[in-house]
Design a protein around this motif. Structure first.
Motif, PDB file in Angstrom:
ATOM      1  N   ALA A 196       0.889  -1.120   0.082  1.00  0.00           N
ATOM      2  CA  ALA A 196      -0.207  -0.015  -0.196  1.00  0.00           C
ATOM      3  C   ALA A 196       0.816   1.405  -0.028  1.00  0.00           C
ATOM      4  CB  ALA A 196      -0.983   0.051   1.234  1.00  0.00           C
ATOM      5  N   ASN A 197       0.255   2.413  -0.564  1.00  0.00           N
ATOM      6  CA  ASN A 197       0.833   3.720  -0.434  1.00  0.00           C
ATOM      7  C   ASN A 197       2.066   3.738  -1.478  1.00  0.00           C
ATOM      8  OD1 ASN A 197      -0.921   4.693   1.276  1.00  0.00           O
ATOM      9  ND2 ASN A 197       0.101   3.758   2.819  1.00  0.00           N
ATOM     10  N   LEU A 198       2.393   2.915  -2.347  1.00  0.00           N
ATOM     11  CA  LEU A 198       3.770   2.946  -3.112  1.00  0.00           C
ATOM     12  C   LEU A 198       3.281   2.907  -4.522  1.00  0.00           C
ATOM     13  CD1 LEU A 198       6.222   0.762  -1.375  1.00  0.00           C
ATOM     14  CD2 LEU A 198       6.196   3.104  -1.417  1.00  0.00           C
ATOM     15  N   SER A 199       3.889   3.571  -5.335  1.00  0.00           N
ATOM     16  CA  SER A 199       3.361   3.618  -6.769  1.00  0.00           C
ATOM     17  C   SER A 199       4.469   3.114  -7.776  1.00  0.00           C
ATOM     18  CB  SER A 199       2.863   5.011  -7.310  1.00  0.00           C
ATOM     19  OG  SER A 199       2.622   5.050  -8.623  1.00  0.00           O
ATOM     20  N   ALA A 200       4.137   1.988  -8.336  1.00  0.00           N
ATOM     21  CA  ALA A 200       5.236   1.568  -9.321  1.00  0.00           C
ATOM     22  C   ALA A 200       5.438   2.472 -10.630  1.00  0.00           C
ATOM     23  CB  ALA A 200       4.727   0.197  -9.894  1.00  0.00           C
ATOM     24  N   THR A 201       4.297   3.409 -10.759  1.00  0.00           N
ATOM     25  CA  THR A 201       4.371   4.176 -12.044  1.00  0.00           C
ATOM     26  C   THR A 201       5.505   5.037 -11.599  1.00  0.00           C
ATOM     27  OG1 THR A 201       2.084   3.652 -12.646  1.00  0.00           O
ATOM     28  CG2 THR A 201       3.188   5.521 -13.575  1.00  0.00           C
ATOM     29  N   ALA A 202       5.134   5.865 -10.178  1.00  0.00           N
ATOM     30  CA  ALA A 202       5.950   6.775  -9.771  1.00  0.00           C
ATOM     31  C   ALA A 202       7.321   6.410  -9.730  1.00  0.00           C
ATOM     32  CB  ALA A 202       5.333   7.494  -8.348  1.00  0.00           C
ATOM     33  N   SER A 203       7.650   5.261  -9.262  1.00  0.00           N
ATOM     34  CA  SER A 203       9.102   4.883  -9.030  1.00  0.00           C
ATOM     35  C   SER A 203       9.757   4.593 -10.603  1.00  0.00           C
ATOM     36  CB  SER A 203       9.332   3.410  -8.362  1.00  0.00           C
ATOM     37  OG  SER A 203       9.053   3.545  -7.182  1.00  0.00           O
ATOM     38  N   LEU A 204       9.012   4.089 -11.648  1.00  0.00           N
ATOM     39  CA  LEU A 204       9.634   3.851 -12.948  1.00  0.00           C
ATOM     40  C   LEU A 204       9.734   5.196 -13.580  1.00  0.00           C
ATOM     41  CD1 LEU A 204       7.273   1.023 -14.125  1.00  0.00           C
ATOM     42  CD2 LEU A 204       9.765   0.843 -13.906  1.00  0.00           C
ATOM     43  N   ALA A 205       8.827   6.400 -13.170  1.00  0.00           N
ATOM     44  CA  ALA A 205       8.845   7.756 -13.674  1.00  0.00           C
ATOM     45  C   ALA A 205      10.312   8.416 -13.137  1.00  0.00           C
ATOM     46  CB  ALA A 205       8.013   8.662 -13.415  1.00  0.00           C
ATOM     47  N   ALA A 206      10.592   7.930 -11.699  1.00  0.00           N
ATOM     48  CA  ALA A 206      11.922   8.540 -11.232  1.00  0.00           C
ATOM     49  C   ALA A 206      12.967   7.949 -11.883  1.00  0.00           C
ATOM     50  CB  ALA A 206      11.636   8.339  -9.743  1.00  0.00           C
ATOM     51  N   LEU A 207      12.927   6.732 -12.047  1.00  0.00           N
ATOM     52  CA  LEU A 207      13.989   5.925 -12.586  1.00  0.00           C
ATOM     53  C   LEU A 207      14.341   6.246 -14.022  1.00  0.00           C
ATOM     54  CD1 LEU A 207      13.422   2.295 -11.191  1.00  0.00           C
ATOM     55  CD2 LEU A 207      15.416   3.535 -11.024  1.00  0.00           C
ATOM     56  N   ALA A 208      13.315   6.476 -15.008  1.00  0.00           N
ATOM     57  CA  ALA A 208      13.263   6.979 -16.043  1.00  0.00           C
ATOM     58  C   ALA A 208      14.228   8.434 -16.269  1.00  0.00           C
ATOM     59  CB  ALA A 208      12.151   6.866 -16.853  1.00  0.00           C
ATOM     60  N   ALA A 209      13.577   9.245 -15.462  1.00  0.00           N
ATOM     61  CA  ALA A 209      14.014  10.752 -15.387  1.00  0.00           C
ATOM     62  C   ALA A 209      15.445  10.711 -15.037  1.00  0.00           C
ATOM     63  CB  ALA A 209      13.361  11.557 -14.526  1.00  0.00           C
ATOM     64  N   PHE A 210      15.762   9.886 -14.176  1.00  0.00           N
ATOM     65  CA  PHE A 210      17.269  10.037 -13.611  1.00  0.00           C
ATOM     66  C   PHE A 210      18.305   9.285 -14.564  1.00  0.00           C
ATOM     67  CE2 PHE A 210      20.790   8.046 -11.092  1.00  0.00           C
ATOM     68  CZ  PHE A 210      21.264   9.102 -10.280  1.00  0.00           C
ATOM     69  N   VAL A 211      17.953   8.214 -15.299  1.00  0.00           N
ATOM     70  CA  VAL A 211      18.439   7.746 -16.314  1.00  0.00           C
ATOM     71  C   VAL A 211      18.972   8.740 -17.179  1.00  0.00           C
ATOM     72  CG1 VAL A 211      18.635   6.185 -18.215  1.00  0.00           C
ATOM     73  CG2 VAL A 211      18.137   5.200 -15.809  1.00  0.00           C
ATOM     74  N   LEU A 212      17.848   9.286 -17.796  1.00  0.00           N
ATOM     75  CA  LEU A 212      17.881  10.410 -18.962  1.00  0.00           C
ATOM     76  C   LEU A 212      18.859  11.695 -18.537  1.00  0.00           C
ATOM     77  CD1 LEU A 212      14.099  10.528 -20.176  1.00  0.00           C
ATOM     78  CD2 LEU A 212      16.235   9.788 -21.268  1.00  0.00           C
ATOM     79  N   GLY A 213      18.573  12.055 -17.131  1.00  0.00           N
ATOM     80  CA  GLY A 213      19.604  13.010 -16.573  1.00  0.00           C
ATOM     81  C   GLY A 213      21.114  12.472 -16.612  1.00  0.00           C
ATOM     82  N   ALA A 214      21.236  11.292 -16.195  1.00  0.00           N
ATOM     83  CA  ALA A 214      22.660  10.706 -16.267  1.00  0.00           C
ATOM     84  C   ALA A 214      23.222  10.601 -17.612  1.00  0.00           C
ATOM     85  CB  ALA A 214      22.496   9.174 -15.488  1.00  0.00           C
ATOM     86  N   LEU A 215      22.575  10.381 -18.540  1.00  0.00           N
ATOM     87  CA  LEU A 215      22.978  10.355 -19.864  1.00  0.00           C
ATOM     88  C   LEU A 215      23.294  12.051 -20.461  1.00  0.00           C
ATOM     89  CD1 LEU A 215      20.209   8.028 -21.600  1.00  0.00           C
ATOM     90  CD2 LEU A 215      22.725   7.538 -21.416  1.00  0.00           C
ATOM     91  N   ALA A 216      22.544  12.766 -20.024  1.00  0.00           N
ATOM     92  CA  ALA A 216      22.687  14.053 -20.285  1.00  0.00           C
ATOM     93  C   ALA A 216      24.061  14.562 -19.730  1.00  0.00           C
ATOM     94  CB  ALA A 216      21.827  15.101 -19.895  1.00  0.00           C
ATOM     95  N   GLY A 217      24.028  14.152 -18.262  1.00  0.00           N
ATOM     96  CA  GLY A 217      25.386  14.669 -17.672  1.00  0.00           C
ATOM     97  C   GLY A 217      26.801  14.012 -17.910  1.00  0.00           C
ATOM     98  N   GLY A 218      26.543  12.906 -18.434  1.00  0.00           N
ATOM     99  CA  GLY A 218      27.572  12.107 -19.198  1.00  0.00           C
ATOM    100  C   GLY A 218      28.151  12.726 -20.526  1.00  0.00           C
ATOM    101  N   HIS A 219      27.094  13.206 -21.064  1.00  0.00           N
ATOM    102  CA  HIS A 219      27.450  13.898 -22.319  1.00  0.00           C
ATOM    103  C   HIS A 219      28.092  15.294 -22.076  1.00  0.00           C
ATOM    104  CE1 HIS A 219      26.891  15.475 -26.621  1.00  0.00           C
ATOM    105  NE2 HIS A 219      26.590  16.433 -26.291  1.00  0.00           N
ATOM    106  N   LEU A 220      27.615  15.841 -21.172  1.00  0.00           N
ATOM    107  CA  LEU A 220      28.491  17.078 -20.942  1.00  0.00           C
ATOM    108  C   LEU A 220      29.860  16.940 -20.298  1.00  0.00           C
ATOM    109  CD1 LEU A 220      27.880  20.300 -20.318  1.00  0.00           C
ATOM    110  CD2 LEU A 220      27.313  19.593 -17.984  1.00  0.00           C
ATOM    111  N   ALA A 221      29.891  15.792 -19.283  1.00  0.00           N
ATOM    112  CA  ALA A 221      31.230  15.523 -19.148  1.00  0.00           C
ATOM    113  C   ALA A 221      32.225  15.194 -20.248  1.00  0.00           C
ATOM    114  CB  ALA A 221      31.368  14.403 -18.007  1.00  0.00           C
ATOM    115  N   ARG A 222      31.658  14.681 -21.057  1.00  0.00           N
ATOM    116  CA  ARG A 222      32.597  14.441 -22.530  1.00  0.00           C
ATOM    117  C   ARG A 222      32.837  15.484 -23.304  1.00  0.00           C
ATOM    118  NH1 ARG A 222      29.079   9.613 -22.059  1.00  0.00           N
ATOM    119  NH2 ARG A 222      27.894  10.390 -23.616  1.00  0.00           N
ATOM    120  N   ARG A 223      32.047  16.703 -23.353  1.00  0.00           N
ATOM    121  CA  ARG A 223      32.072  17.867 -23.797  1.00  0.00           C
ATOM    122  C   ARG A 223      33.059  18.759 -23.112  1.00  0.00           C
ATOM    123  NH1 ARG A 223      27.876  19.716 -27.405  1.00  0.00           N
ATOM    124  NH2 ARG A 223      29.613  21.483 -27.656  1.00  0.00           N
TER     125      ARG A 223
END
Length: 225
Positions: free
Chosen positions: A56-83
């Motif tokens: 109860a009181n936990l959302s699989a959708t919210a957890s997946l949304a946070a994971l997806a956003a975090f991964v996209l942010g990490a991809l962007a951060g990695g790209h910036l680090a390479r630049r």
């Protein structure tokens, strides 16, 4: 505060401030966005398992949304680090500037819309998750030992097992402080105020890092390890 080291200059202090930001934004996300973390992904993976099991009181959708956003942010951060591979000061300044914009947008959204509605809640999770994913990727590229700004399990393990490491202890203490102050602001004041604190800390990190990195001759700590 750990003793400054020439090879890292102000980076240790700046990353400790970012650790406080981690505590603040996770306090906001866990307490007000549906029991989800936007910075500490270990918790989200565990919560996802719990939610799929029917907890109860936990959302699989919210957890997946946070994971997806975090991964996209990490991809962007990695790209910036390479630049920006040759100057750690410029890299941290640029990354935190982008992160500040994302947290500012989240602050405004939380102030003008009800964060309890699904559209606002998932937008906030996306903005904050992306910001924290980028932060993690850039901190990883900076290679300051014992300062990840998010993951404390191995830090605390190393602190206990090695019986040494003021930087490790500081990391745990500063995240605790961020979580405490963030929770107090969320519970006793309001979500936008907690996010505004995170935004102010990010602006301070960007400004101080930019000022320290622009000195001539180029400081030794700005060079990659």
């Amino acid at each position: 505060m750990p003793t400054p080291e020439p090879e890292h200059g102000p980076l240790v202090s700046m990353l400790l401030v970012l650790t406080v930001v981690t505590g603040v934004v996770d306090a906001v996300s866990y307490l007000e966005l549906g029991h989800v973390f936007v910075a500490n992904m270990t918790g989200n993976v565990v919560f996802l398992g719990f939610a799929l099991a029917g907890a109860a009181n936990l959302s699989a959708t919210a957890s997946l949304a946070a994971l997806a956003a975090f991964v996209l942010g990490a991809l962007a951060g990695g790209h910036l680090a390479r630049r920006l591979p040759g100057h750690r000061g410029h890299l941290l300044t640029a990354a935190v500037a982008v992160q500040s914009v994302l947290v500012a947008a989240a602050t405004v959204l939380a102030a003008v819309a009800s964060h309890t509605s699904d559209p606002a809640r998932y937008t906030l999770i996306g903005l904050l998750g992306f910001a924290m994913g980028g932060q993690n990727a850039v901190v990883r590229a900076l290679k300051v030992p014992d300062l990840t700004t998010t993951v404390l399990t191995m830090t605390i393990t190393a602190l206990a097992a090695d019986r040494a490491g003021p930087r490790r202890l500081a990391s745990a203490v500063w995240m605790f402080a961020g979580a405490l102050f963030g929770a107090l602001l969320v519970l006793r004041v309001d979500v936008p105020v907690a996010l505004a604190l995170a935004f102010a800390l990010l602006l301070a990190v960007a400004a101080l890092t930019h000022h320290a990195a622009r000195r001539t001759p180029t400081p030794a700590w700005t060079r990659p390890l």
